[in-house]
Design a protein around this motif. Sequence first.
Motif, short mmCIF file in Angstrom:
data_model
loop_
_atom_site.label_atom_id
_atom_site.label_comp_id
_atom_site.label_asym_id
_atom_site.label_seq_id
_atom_site.Cartn_x
_atom_site.Cartn_y
_atom_site.Cartn_z
N GLU A 42 -70.52 60.27 -16.52
CA GLU A 42 -71.39 60.99 -17.46
C GLU A 42 -72.28 59.99 -18.19
O GLU A 42 -71.95 59.51 -19.26
CB GLU A 42 -70.52 61.81 -18.42
CG GLU A 42 -69.73 62.89 -17.67
CD GLU A 42 -68.72 63.62 -18.54
OE1 GLU A 42 -68.86 63.63 -19.77
OE2 GLU A 42 -67.76 64.17 -17.96
N LYS A 54 -73.48 66.30 -13.72
CA LYS A 54 -72.25 66.77 -13.05
C LYS A 54 -72.56 67.87 -12.05
O LYS A 54 -72.08 67.85 -10.90
CB LYS A 54 -71.22 67.26 -14.08
CG LYS A 54 -70.60 66.15 -14.92
CD LYS A 54 -69.44 66.66 -15.77
CE LYS A 54 -69.85 67.08 -17.15
NZ LYS A 54 -68.72 67.33 -18.07
N ARG A 88 -63.47 61.10 -24.63
CA ARG A 88 -62.92 59.73 -24.66
C ARG A 88 -62.99 59.11 -26.06
O ARG A 88 -63.06 57.90 -26.18
CB ARG A 88 -63.70 58.84 -23.68
CG ARG A 88 -63.52 59.24 -22.23
CD ARG A 88 -64.39 58.38 -21.32
NE ARG A 88 -64.06 58.56 -19.92
CZ ARG A 88 -64.50 59.57 -19.18
NH1 ARG A 88 -65.28 60.49 -19.71
NH2 ARG A 88 -64.14 59.66 -17.91
N LYS A 94 -58.54 59.81 -22.23
CA LYS A 94 -58.86 61.22 -22.56
C LYS A 94 -57.66 61.96 -23.15
O LYS A 94 -57.25 63.00 -22.62
CB LYS A 94 -59.30 61.98 -21.31
CG LYS A 94 -60.62 61.55 -20.69
CD LYS A 94 -61.04 62.68 -19.76
CE LYS A 94 -62.21 62.39 -18.88
NZ LYS A 94 -62.53 63.53 -18.04
MG LIG Z 1 -66.12 64.75 -18.78
#
Ligand SMILES: [Mg+2]
Length: 203
Positions: A42, A54, A88, A94
């Motif tokens: 990303e 994405k 994050r 994550k």
């Molecule tokens: Mg993501």
Amino acid sequence: MKTVLIATKNKGKAKEFESLFASKGYEVLTLLDIPNAPDVEETGSSFEENAVIKAEAIARQAGHFVVADDSGLIVDALDGRPGIFSARYAGEDKNDQANLEKVLEELRGVPEGERTARFYCSLALASPNQETITVAGSVEGLIINEPRGDSGFGYDPIFFVKDLGKTMAELSSQEKNKISHRAHALKELESLLDSFLERERLS
Ligand SMILES: [Mg+2]
Ligand SMILES: O=P(O)(O)OP(=O)(O)OP(=O)(O)OC[C@H]1O[C@@H](n2cnc3c(O)ncnc32)[C@H](O)[C@@H]1O
């Protein structure tokens, strides 16, 4: 039944999309159903850019139309953080719990009236055959001092929805799916989806 592929590996989002799309007569597949699905980096500087990155990467790979979701929590007292870094925020692994604890820590001592926040969701609909479409939705709330509730995912336990007097994690999935940023974005997409799919059929 019609099928839609959602370019996500997030189990919480997958569950919500399954139920949101079920009411429209679609079966949902996600990257969790596809062995060795790639992790798309990303690299964008907005939710929209990341949703498009994405969606287009997976549409190209799959040779099929897909929907991608880039979302997160925007806290006013933190100058909009965690924002596009929501997944994050506390580290590369994550971790939802660590992420929400970091937000609570950074807000320690901030009075209730200044703890305003919103969840934001950008959805991108992409296909190898068509221009990508993006839509967005948001929901306003307050960040409380302690996590409450255990439904939902991510930052839901610290996000208080004033009108309902509950955190997102204290709402049933049906309740969350009526008011969430994701539900609002999907409502926007609904009117565009049919014509997109019709062009897809003709391409
Ligand atoms: Mg993501
Ligand atoms: O990119 P994908 O594979 O879809 O999965 P992700 O978890 O990395 O998703 P994002 O990049 O869009 O990051 C969104 C983060 O924002 C948070 N978030 C998004 N929607 C939320 C919701 O409905 N409730 C609580 N937290 C949410 C949650 O922590 C997510 O990890």
